[in-house]
Design a protein around this motif. Structure first.
Motif, PDB file in Angstrom:
ATOM      1  N   ILE A 123       0.862  -1.187   0.000  1.00  9.98           N
ATOM      2  CA  ILE A 123       0.000   0.000   0.000  1.00  9.98           C
ATOM      3  C   ILE A 123       0.895   1.233   0.000  1.00  9.98           C
ATOM      4  O   ILE A 123       1.761   1.380   0.862  1.00  9.98           O
ATOM      5  N   SER A 124       0.685   2.095  -0.982  1.00  5.50           N
ATOM      6  CA  SER A 124       1.329   3.416  -0.939  1.00  5.50           C
ATOM      7  C   SER A 124       0.283   4.367  -0.365  1.00  5.50           C
ATOM      8  O   SER A 124      -0.725   4.653  -1.020  1.00  5.50           O
ATOM      9  N   LEU A 125       0.517   4.793   0.873  1.00  4.97           N
ATOM     10  CA  LEU A 125      -0.463   5.630   1.572  1.00  4.97           C
ATOM     11  C   LEU A 125      -0.126   7.101   1.346  1.00  4.97           C
ATOM     12  O   LEU A 125       0.950   7.569   1.739  1.00  4.97           O
ATOM     13  N   MET A 126      -1.040   7.810   0.714  1.00  2.95           N
ATOM     14  CA  MET A 126      -0.859   9.242   0.500  1.00  2.95           C
ATOM     15  C   MET A 126      -1.377  10.006   1.713  1.00  2.95           C
ATOM     16  O   MET A 126      -2.493   9.761   2.180  1.00  2.95           O
ATOM     17  N   GLY A 127      -0.571  10.929   2.212  1.00  2.53           N
ATOM     18  CA  GLY A 127      -0.926  11.652   3.429  1.00  2.53           C
ATOM     19  C   GLY A 127      -1.759  12.889   3.171  1.00  2.53           C
ATOM     20  O   GLY A 127      -1.367  14.010   3.545  1.00  2.53           O
ATOM     21  N   GLY A 128      -2.921  12.699   2.536  1.00  2.00           N
ATOM     22  CA  GLY A 128      -3.793  13.840   2.279  1.00  2.00           C
ATOM     23  C   GLY A 128      -4.315  14.471   3.552  1.00  2.00           C
ATOM     24  O   GLY A 128      -4.570  15.676   3.607  1.00  2.00           O
TER      25      GLY A 128
END
Length: 417
Positions: A71-76
């Motif tokens: 999982i590439s988690l984007m820190g929105g």
């Protein structure tokens, strides 16, 4: 460190990715038993990641290559706060629009390293804004915040460093580690994620997530960190003399990216082949044994392999060929990086200091002056020493370009527009 039995941990260990894990034996057993979902978080502080973040992306690549789900988690959501870990001062707060724009720009890089989809081993791209932006503050304090000890949070190295220097740490930033810990628990709930990976500076934040999981009833969660990378001379990875080594092609060309890796220090070549290419370990061992003048050929292989993953094999080989023509044959390769400058500006003449800064060959006029003193500034291969010299239409060659060079390895063509 033990010899791991699982393909993933064995691969990471032999390639030099592992700094620390929370439980060597437990994590190894988990990888041998099932398809493991693991994540790394990326905060969208700029429109692109840079080469310093490649080690994290490669860890996700090997996770998928050995049969597991990254999982590439984007820190929105967390990007609205900013990670204070080991920073001297607070990050500039970004607007939601800037964050969304940065995420859209960053996403394009990941598909070069990961295969996304809905299958059990296909990667997921998830944005933590999906759950963080809708949080009810009082419920969050009651359900999550009560599990955190301020005494323990103050003891974290990332916080202590800031406080020991008597530098301000805002309540907003102090909340970051709680949000990151909650991400881990939320990702387990949504995807069954059992492992968080990151750089060694993230160890405390990841352990917080494991502890929160214990308190909120998840199965055992795990941590794995990579070493923080510097070059042999101590320089930070992902930085060059002219600025950040961006991964997005619109911010840094494939040629300039190739050149960054071609200029790797001798002592780093073997290590970087392991970390940043997918070449087999037997081939890396053979290349790492080469020294002397032939090491330059190994550096070209390193540069081409790293560039091929990000920009494609054709662009990597074109960059290698451009470099060969420029440096070995002394010819003017038409596909060198170039900038367009209005013909009217060239007719008036542009100061050499301003032109080299505008071309991205130096950060400031002062830097160009230093390069002039060192004899490193050339226009159409002729050395320039006068910091007041104007460059204009008189320097346009028969190829309708002006060639700017800094040292032997950095070249840019100026094209009249």
């Amino acid at each position: 460190m033990p010899g791991f039995k699982s393909d993933f941990l064995h691969t990471l260990q032999e390639r030099g990715f592992i700094h620390q894990t929370s439980d060597d034996a437990g994590l190894d057993a988990l990888f041998n038993k099932e398809i493991v979902t693991a994540y790394i978080g990326f905060d969208p502080t700029a429109p692109s990641l840079h080469a310093g973040g490649l080690i994290q992306i490669m860890m996700l690549h090997w996770l998928q290559a050995t049969g597991h789900r990254p999982i590439s988690l984007m820190g929105g959501g967390t990007g609205m706060v900013g990670d204070p870990s080991f920073k001297d001062e607070a990050r500039q707060l970004m607007t939601p629009q800037t964050i969304a724009s940065n995420i859209a720009s960053i996403k394009s890089v990941f598909s070069n390293y990961l295969t996304y989809g809905d299958g059990p081993k296909e990667a997921l791209m998830i944005n933590n804004a999906d759950w963080l932006l809708g949080i009810n503050y009082l419920e969050f304090l009651r359900d999550v915040g009560r599990h955190f000890s301020v005494n323990r949070m103050l003891a974290f190295d990332s916080v202590k460093t800031r406080l020991d220097r008597e530098q301000s740490l805002s309540f907003l930033e102090f909340n970051y580690m709680i949000l990151q810990a909650y991400d881990f628990v939320e990702l387990h709930k949504r995807t069954g994620c059992r492992l968080q990976m990151g750089g060694s500076d993230q160890w405390g934040n990841i352990i917080n997530g494991i502890d929160l999981g214990h308190r909120m009833g998840t199965p055992q969660l795990y941590a794995l960190t990579s070493p923080l990378l510097t070059t042999s001379s101590g320089a930070k990875m992902g930085k060059s003399a002219s600025g950040a080594v961006w991964l997005n092609a619109d911010l840094l060309s494939a040629y300039d990216f190739w050149q960054y890796w071609r200029n790797t220090e001798d002592a780093d070549v073997g290590r970087f082949l392991k970390l940043f290419t997918t070449l087999p370990m037997t081939e890396i061992a053979r290349l790492s044994a080469i020294d002397g003048a032939e090491l330059n050929e190994v550096k070209k292989i390193l540069a081409t392999e790293v560039t091929a993953i990000l920009h494609g094999r054709a662009a990597a080989e074109e960059a290698a060929e451009t470099a060969r023509k420029t440096f070995e044959e002394g010819t003017l390769a038409a596909n060198l990086p170039s900038i367009d400058i209005p013909a009217a500006e060239l007719e008036a003449g542009i100061g050499v200091l301003a032109l080299f800064v505008h071309a991205g060959l130096a950060e400031s006029n002062g830097k160009v002056r230093q390069f002039l003193k060192d004899g490193a500034v050339r226009v159409n291969d002729a050395v320039v020493t006068d910091d007041r010299q104007l460059i204009g239409t008189g320097e346009i060659t028969s190829d309708n370009v002006i060639k700017l060079s800094l040292g032997k390895k950095k070249h840019i063509l100026v094209r009249p527009a």
